[in-house]
Design a protein around this motif. Sequence first.
Motif, short mmCIF file in Angstrom:
data_model
loop_
_atom_site.label_atom_id
_atom_site.label_comp_id
_atom_site.label_asym_id
_atom_site.label_seq_id
_atom_site.Cartn_x
_atom_site.Cartn_y
_atom_site.Cartn_z
N ILE A 59 0.84 -1.21 0.00
CA ILE A 59 0.00 0.00 0.00
C ILE A 59 0.87 1.25 0.00
CG2 ILE A 59 -1.76 1.27 1.28
CD1 ILE A 59 -2.81 -1.39 2.31
N ILE A 60 1.97 1.23 0.77
CA ILE A 60 2.88 2.38 0.79
C ILE A 60 3.48 2.62 -0.59
CG2 ILE A 60 5.08 3.22 1.70
CD1 ILE A 60 4.41 1.89 4.34
N SER A 61 3.87 1.56 -1.27
CA SER A 61 4.45 1.71 -2.60
C SER A 61 3.43 2.30 -3.57
CB SER A 61 4.95 0.36 -3.11
OG SER A 61 3.88 -0.54 -3.32
N LEU A 62 2.15 1.88 -3.47
CA LEU A 62 1.12 2.44 -4.33
C LEU A 62 0.90 3.92 -4.03
CD1 LEU A 62 -1.59 -0.39 -4.47
CD2 LEU A 62 0.18 0.16 -6.14
N VAL A 63 0.91 4.26 -2.75
CA VAL A 63 0.73 5.67 -2.36
C VAL A 63 1.87 6.51 -2.92
CG1 VAL A 63 0.71 7.25 -0.40
CG2 VAL A 63 -0.66 5.15 -0.32
N ILE A 64 3.10 5.99 -2.83
CA ILE A 64 4.26 6.73 -3.35
C ILE A 64 4.14 6.90 -4.86
CG2 ILE A 64 6.76 6.61 -3.71
CD1 ILE A 64 7.00 5.32 -0.99
N ARG A 65 3.75 5.85 -5.57
CA ARG A 65 3.61 5.94 -7.02
C ARG A 65 2.52 6.94 -7.42
NH1 ARG A 65 7.64 5.34 -9.51
NH2 ARG A 65 6.38 5.15 -11.41
N ILE A 86 9.26 1.80 -6.20
CA ILE A 86 9.42 0.61 -7.04
C ILE A 86 10.04 -0.54 -6.24
CG2 ILE A 86 10.63 -0.34 -9.05
CD1 ILE A 86 10.33 2.38 -10.38
N LEU A 87 11.09 -0.22 -5.47
CA LEU A 87 11.75 -1.25 -4.66
C LEU A 87 10.80 -1.83 -3.62
CD1 LEU A 87 15.29 0.36 -4.12
CD2 LEU A 87 14.62 -1.43 -5.74
N LEU A 88 9.98 -0.95 -2.99
CA LEU A 88 9.01 -1.46 -2.02
C LEU A 88 7.96 -2.34 -2.69
CD1 LEU A 88 8.38 1.69 0.24
CD2 LEU A 88 9.66 -0.38 0.80
N THR A 94 7.27 -9.88 -3.85
CA THR A 94 8.10 -11.07 -3.61
C THR A 94 7.72 -11.73 -2.29
OG1 THR A 94 9.92 -10.02 -4.80
CG2 THR A 94 10.46 -11.89 -3.39
N TRP A 95 7.60 -10.93 -1.26
CA TRP A 95 7.21 -11.43 0.06
C TRP A 95 5.85 -12.13 -0.01
CZ3 TRP A 95 8.63 -8.06 4.86
CH2 TRP A 95 8.52 -8.83 6.03
N PHE A 96 4.91 -11.51 -0.72
CA PHE A 96 3.57 -12.07 -0.85
C PHE A 96 3.60 -13.41 -1.61
CE2 PHE A 96 -0.27 -12.52 -3.47
CZ PHE A 96 -1.23 -12.60 -2.47
N LEU A 97 4.38 -13.49 -2.68
CA LEU A 97 4.46 -14.73 -3.45
C LEU A 97 5.07 -15.86 -2.63
CD1 LEU A 97 5.59 -13.40 -6.95
CD2 LEU A 97 3.33 -14.23 -6.28
N ILE A 98 6.09 -15.56 -1.84
CA ILE A 98 6.71 -16.58 -0.99
C ILE A 98 5.70 -17.09 0.05
CG2 ILE A 98 8.48 -17.01 0.75
CD1 ILE A 98 10.31 -15.12 -0.78
N ILE A 99 4.94 -16.17 0.63
CA ILE A 99 3.92 -16.58 1.60
C ILE A 99 2.86 -17.44 0.93
CG2 ILE A 99 2.06 -15.73 3.07
CD1 ILE A 99 3.80 -13.34 3.77
N MET A 100 2.46 -17.07 -0.29
CA MET A 100 1.44 -17.84 -0.99
C MET A 100 1.94 -19.24 -1.34
SD MET A 100 -1.37 -16.31 -1.07
CE MET A 100 -2.14 -17.51 -2.15
N VAL A 101 3.21 -19.35 -1.73
CA VAL A 101 3.78 -20.67 -2.02
C VAL A 101 3.69 -21.56 -0.79
CG1 VAL A 101 5.93 -21.89 -2.52
CG2 VAL A 101 5.27 -19.93 -3.90
N ARG A 102 4.06 -21.02 0.36
CA ARG A 102 4.03 -21.80 1.59
C ARG A 102 2.61 -22.10 2.05
NH1 ARG A 102 9.04 -18.52 4.52
NH2 ARG A 102 10.69 -19.57 3.34
N VAL A 103 1.69 -21.16 1.81
CA VAL A 103 0.30 -21.40 2.18
C VAL A 103 -0.30 -22.50 1.32
CG1 VAL A 103 -2.01 -20.37 2.09
CG2 VAL A 103 -0.14 -19.13 3.16
N ALA A 148 14.91 -5.87 -9.07
CA ALA A 148 15.35 -4.72 -8.27
C ALA A 148 16.61 -4.10 -8.85
CB ALA A 148 15.57 -5.15 -6.83
N LEU A 149 17.54 -4.93 -9.28
CA LEU A 149 18.78 -4.39 -9.87
C LEU A 149 18.52 -3.70 -11.20
CD1 LEU A 149 21.28 -7.31 -9.08
CD2 LEU A 149 21.08 -5.10 -7.92
N MET A 150 17.61 -4.26 -11.99
CA MET A 150 17.32 -3.65 -13.28
C MET A 150 16.57 -2.34 -13.17
SD MET A 150 18.78 -5.45 -15.53
CE MET A 150 18.05 -4.74 -17.00
N SER A 151 16.05 -2.03 -11.99
CA SER A 151 15.37 -0.75 -11.79
C SER A 151 16.36 0.41 -11.72
CB SER A 151 14.52 -0.79 -10.52
OG SER A 151 15.33 -0.93 -9.37
#
Length: 361
Positions: A59-65, A86-88, A94-103, A148-151
């Motif tokens: 949400i913070i990243s969307l607000v910044i954008r 962008i980094l956020l 990434t964090w969300f996808l990892i959590i979804m994989v484990r869920v 992230a690096l390509m940004s």
Amino acid sequence: MDLANLDSDLIKYIIFSVAGLVVAFTVIFFILKKVGKNPRNILPVNFAHRIKVPLILFIISLVIRIGVAADIFDDSYSGIVGHIGILLLILSITWFLIIMVRVVKSGLIRKYDITAADNLAARRVYTQFNILERVAVFVITVLAIGAALMSFESIQSIGASVLASAGIAGIIIGFSAQKALGTLLAGIQIAITQPIRLDDVVIVEGEWGRIEEITLTYVVISIWDKRRLVVPTTYFIDKPFQNWTRTTSEILGTVFIYTDFHVPVDELRGELTRLLNDTPLWDGKVNVMQVTDAKADVMEIRALMSAKDSGTAWDLRVHIREKLIDYLQRNYPESLPRTRVTVMNNESGDTDKSLINNNLP
């Protein structure tokens, strides 16, 4: 836009951003918490709490954008703030996808009980999904770091110039990382073909133990005396090993008894049957006693019995061995192994053949 208007717009932006952040987070968190309470859904009860931090970052990243797109920030640091957004955004996704994989993994293996007595199917599923989870997390992390690096514009310009030599560099890296890549591929192959699974009973390097942990690069084996044997995953692809629970946990146990030729085998066979019927360690399937060898001084008798798993089979073998030896000592002590010797009489020159008992321990 003058400074006064900029400050006013910035203040409004901060106020509405904070309010929107709080409202959006509260609504989404409440919905996820309600969904997690329904046992029919794949989402666990604690999913809302696990996704709390990446949700806030998203949400913070969307607000910044939104602020950057509305030209709220000054041009001198608008690019920096936008890049942080962008980094956020990359970090939260990434964090969300990892959590979804484990869920998803937890939801798929939820109905399998690895602590059950007959846990063959559960061990197969746990092994496969644990390794695939590590592969998915590794791929997601690598892609996120690359994004992230390509940004960064400087890295993009460097990447264009390095692209021409990427082929040669890839070959060099491939040769240098051949062993590491082989280990990773072996871990993936184990997940698919499953020569071993979690909680399998194996004999590796002459050690008896159970598979405790399987990763992409190594396998941890819990030895019976509480030691841990760590071997690379390539070991189970390149070298032979014993897997006592590959298709079933049932196993046959053997006990060897060495006696003199005078022992009544039929009565000893009857005693074995009585002992097996009196112990809960026996699963009631295999009960065989045979004379498997006859040497110059002893006769080899093998007792064959079955048990539900290797640990029980060990206890059963020890129990039967002790009881059979005790039975022979009490009922047929003359049938214990003997050593035949020839004693020479020096005075008469006659020979006196006799038998000397040699009880084996």
